[in-house]
Design a protein around this motif. Structure first.
Motif, PDB file in Angstrom:
ATOM      1  N   THR A 151     -45.372   5.107  16.194  1.00  0.00           N
ATOM      2  CA  THR A 151     -46.460   6.063  16.389  1.00  0.00           C
ATOM      3  C   THR A 151     -45.995   7.428  15.873  1.00  0.00           C
ATOM      4  OG1 THR A 151     -45.724   6.558  18.643  1.00  0.00           O
ATOM      5  CG2 THR A 151     -47.363   4.813  18.404  1.00  0.00           C
ATOM      6  N   PRO A 152     -46.212   7.693  14.588  1.00  0.00           N
ATOM      7  CA  PRO A 152     -45.706   8.938  13.998  1.00  0.00           C
ATOM      8  C   PRO A 152     -46.422  10.174  14.515  1.00  0.00           C
ATOM      9  CG  PRO A 152     -47.075   7.756  12.429  1.00  0.00           C
ATOM     10  CD  PRO A 152     -46.940   6.868  13.634  1.00  0.00           C
ATOM     11  N   GLY A 153     -45.661  11.285  14.574  1.00  0.00           N
ATOM     12  CA  GLY A 153     -46.263  12.570  14.865  1.00  0.00           C
ATOM     13  C   GLY A 153     -47.228  12.926  13.743  1.00  0.00           C
ATOM     14  N   GLY A 154     -48.193  13.760  14.031  1.00  0.00           N
ATOM     15  CA  GLY A 154     -49.248  14.070  13.077  1.00  0.00           C
ATOM     16  C   GLY A 154     -48.803  14.723  11.786  1.00  0.00           C
ATOM     17  N   GLN A 155     -47.596  15.267  11.743  1.00  0.00           N
ATOM     18  CA  GLN A 155     -47.148  15.975  10.548  1.00  0.00           C
ATOM     19  C   GLN A 155     -45.916  15.351   9.906  1.00  0.00           C
ATOM     20  OE1 GLN A 155     -46.580  20.003  11.850  1.00  0.00           O
ATOM     21  NE2 GLN A 155     -48.581  20.066  12.807  1.00  0.00           N
ATOM     22  N   VAL A 156     -45.480  14.198  10.381  1.00  0.00           N
ATOM     23  CA  VAL A 156     -44.288  13.571   9.807  1.00  0.00           C
ATOM     24  C   VAL A 156     -44.614  13.119   8.378  1.00  0.00           C
ATOM     25  CG1 VAL A 156     -44.646  11.185  10.585  1.00  0.00           C
ATOM     26  CG2 VAL A 156     -42.346  12.059  10.360  1.00  0.00           C
ATOM     27  N   SER A 157     -43.672  13.313   7.471  1.00  0.00           N
ATOM     28  CA  SER A 157     -43.927  12.969   6.076  1.00  0.00           C
ATOM     29  C   SER A 157     -43.962  11.455   5.885  1.00  0.00           C
ATOM     30  CB  SER A 157     -42.863  13.581   5.161  1.00  0.00           C
ATOM     31  OG  SER A 157     -41.648  12.857   5.265  1.00  0.00           O
ATOM     32  N   LEU A 158     -44.691  11.036   4.893  1.00  0.00           N
ATOM     33  CA  LEU A 158     -44.766   9.616   4.564  1.00  0.00           C
ATOM     34  C   LEU A 158     -43.380   9.088   4.198  1.00  0.00           C
ATOM     35  CD1 LEU A 158     -46.406   7.066   4.228  1.00  0.00           C
ATOM     36  CD2 LEU A 158     -46.994   7.813   1.918  1.00  0.00           C
ATOM     37  N   ASN A 159     -42.579   9.908   3.498  1.00  0.00           N
ATOM     38  CA  ASN A 159     -41.222   9.493   3.140  1.00  0.00           C
ATOM     39  C   ASN A 159     -40.372   9.218   4.372  1.00  0.00           C
ATOM     40  OD1 ASN A 159     -41.735   9.641   0.420  1.00  0.00           O
ATOM     41  ND2 ASN A 159     -40.758  11.630   0.140  1.00  0.00           N
ATOM     42  N   LYS A 160     -40.432  10.100   5.367  1.00  0.00           N
ATOM     43  CA  LYS A 160     -39.657   9.916   6.605  1.00  0.00           C
ATOM     44  C   LYS A 160     -40.140   8.686   7.361  1.00  0.00           C
ATOM     45  CE  LYS A 160     -36.498  12.953   6.749  1.00  0.00           C
ATOM     46  NZ  LYS A 160     -35.131  12.483   6.686  1.00  0.00           N
ATOM     47  N   LEU A 161     -41.446   8.507   7.432  1.00  0.00           N
ATOM     48  CA  LEU A 161     -42.002   7.338   8.117  1.00  0.00           C
ATOM     49  C   LEU A 161     -41.574   6.053   7.414  1.00  0.00           C
ATOM     50  CD1 LEU A 161     -43.754   6.033  10.271  1.00  0.00           C
ATOM     51  CD2 LEU A 161     -45.746   6.481   8.811  1.00  0.00           C
ATOM     52  N   THR A 162     -41.627   6.058   6.095  1.00  0.00           N
ATOM     53  CA  THR A 162     -41.225   4.888   5.316  1.00  0.00           C
ATOM     54  C   THR A 162     -39.743   4.592   5.508  1.00  0.00           C
ATOM     55  OG1 THR A 162     -42.946   5.299   3.680  1.00  0.00           O
ATOM     56  CG2 THR A 162     -41.097   3.918   2.986  1.00  0.00           C
ATOM     57  N   GLU A 163     -38.927   5.636   5.473  1.00  0.00           N
ATOM     58  CA  GLU A 163     -37.480   5.476   5.657  1.00  0.00           C
ATOM     59  C   GLU A 163     -37.175   4.845   7.022  1.00  0.00           C
ATOM     60  OE1 GLU A 163     -34.554   8.985   6.231  1.00  0.00           O
ATOM     61  OE2 GLU A 163     -34.704   8.692   4.067  1.00  0.00           O
ATOM     62  N   PHE A 164     -37.847   5.332   8.062  1.00  0.00           N
ATOM     63  CA  PHE A 164     -37.605   4.789   9.397  1.00  0.00           C
ATOM     64  C   PHE A 164     -38.136   3.352   9.502  1.00  0.00           C
ATOM     65  CE2 PHE A 164     -38.652   4.346  13.992  1.00  0.00           C
ATOM     66  CZ  PHE A 164     -37.345   4.269  14.424  1.00  0.00           C
ATOM     67  N   SER A 165     -39.294   3.119   8.932  1.00  0.00           N
ATOM     68  CA  SER A 165     -39.865   1.770   8.930  1.00  0.00           C
ATOM     69  C   SER A 165     -38.939   0.777   8.224  1.00  0.00           C
ATOM     70  CB  SER A 165     -41.243   1.793   8.266  1.00  0.00           C
ATOM     71  OG  SER A 165     -41.829   0.524   8.277  1.00  0.00           O
ATOM     72  N   GLU A 166     -38.320   1.208   7.137  1.00  0.00           N
ATOM     73  CA  GLU A 166     -37.373   0.349   6.410  1.00  0.00           C
ATOM     74  C   GLU A 166     -36.125   0.067   7.248  1.00  0.00           C
ATOM     75  OE1 GLU A 166     -36.716   2.362   2.707  1.00  0.00           O
ATOM     76  OE2 GLU A 166     -38.617   1.668   1.867  1.00  0.00           O
ATOM     77  N   LEU A 167     -35.672   1.064   8.018  1.00  0.00           N
ATOM     78  CA  LEU A 167     -34.537   0.834   8.901  1.00  0.00           C
ATOM     79  C   LEU A 167     -34.899  -0.212   9.951  1.00  0.00           C
ATOM     80  CD1 LEU A 167     -31.673   1.512   9.965  1.00  0.00           C
ATOM     81  CD2 LEU A 167     -32.785   3.223  11.429  1.00  0.00           C
TER      82      LEU A 167
END
Length: 181
Positions: A151-167
Motif C-alpha cells: 500500500t504505497p504512500g500517495g507520493q512514492v515514486s513508481l521507481n521506488k515502488l517497483t524496486e520494493f516490489s521486485e525485492l
C-alpha cells in the motif's frame, strides 16, 4: 525470479519476530549482498540472529546508523510501528524507503501523512502469519507463494515502488499493489 535492483544495499529491521525474522532470513538466503541491521528489545534474540548469520549489525536503538539504510522495515506490533516514525525520521537517508508489515494500515498511513513521509513509504502486509510467534519460529521460506500486499504512500515514486516490489518477488512472495485511487 529476477534479481532486484537493490544491490549492495543496507536494510534495517525494527523488530525481528516471526515476520521480520522470516523476511530477514529470506533476504539473507536470496540476497547475500544485502547488509542487514536490526533492533529489538530482546538483545539475546539479536545476538542469536547474528550468530546464525542473519543480522550483520545489531543496533542499540534508533540512531545515526539508520543513515546507511536504503530500506527500513517496521516489524513491531501495529500499535508501535507508527511511533517509530518520529524516531526514524531524523536519520532517514535521502532516497530511502520505509515499509511496515502490519495487518492494519489506517493508523500508519495517517501518521505517514501527518509527518509528510508519503514520498518514502510503502505499507506492506505479508499474508504469511502463523499461530506461532517470535524470531525462533521464523523461516527463510515463510513468504514463498504468499501474497504480500503493498500500500504505497500517495507520493512514492513508481521507481521506488517497483524496486520494493521486485525485492518482495525475489523473496518468493507474490506482491500485490493496492492503491486508494
Amino acid at each position: 525470479m529476477e534479481k532486484t535492483t537493490m544491490t549492495d544495499s543496507t536494510i534495517a529491521f525494527i523488530g525481528l519476530g516471526l515476520i521480520g525474522g522470516s523476511i530477514a532470513r529470506a533476504i539473507r538466503k536470496t540476497r547475500p549482498d544485502i547488509r542487514i541491521m536490526a533492533y529489538m528489545r530482546s538483545r539475546s534474540r539479536l545476538e542469536q540472529a547474528r550468530k546464525e548469520g542473519i543480522v550483520d549489525v545489531i543496533l542499540d536503538g534508533i540512531d545515526e546508523n539508520l543513515r546507511e539504510c536504503d530500506l527500513i522495515f517496521l516489524c513491531t506490533p501495529v500499535e508501535y510501528n507508527a511511533g517509530y516514525l518520529s524516531a526514524i525520521r531524523p536519520y532517514l537517508k535521502q532516497g530511502a524507503l520505509i515499509t511496515d508489515v502490519g495487518s492494519t494500515k489506517c493508523g500508519i498511513h495517517e501518521e505517514i501523512r501527518r509527518q509528510g513521509l508519503e514520498y518514502c513509504f510503502v505499507g506492506g502486509h505479508p499474508m504469511a502469519g502463523s499461530e506461532k510467534t517470535g524470531d525462533e519460529n521464523s523461516t527463510d521460506h515463510r513468504l514463498e507463494n504468499a501474497y504480500y500486499i503493498l500500500t504505497p504512500g500517495g507520493q512514492v515514486s513508481l521507481n521506488k515502488l517497483t524496486e520494493f516490489s521486485e525485492l518482495v518477488d525475489s523473496l518468493g512472495a507474490i506482491p500485490m499493489v493496492l492503491t486508494a485511487e
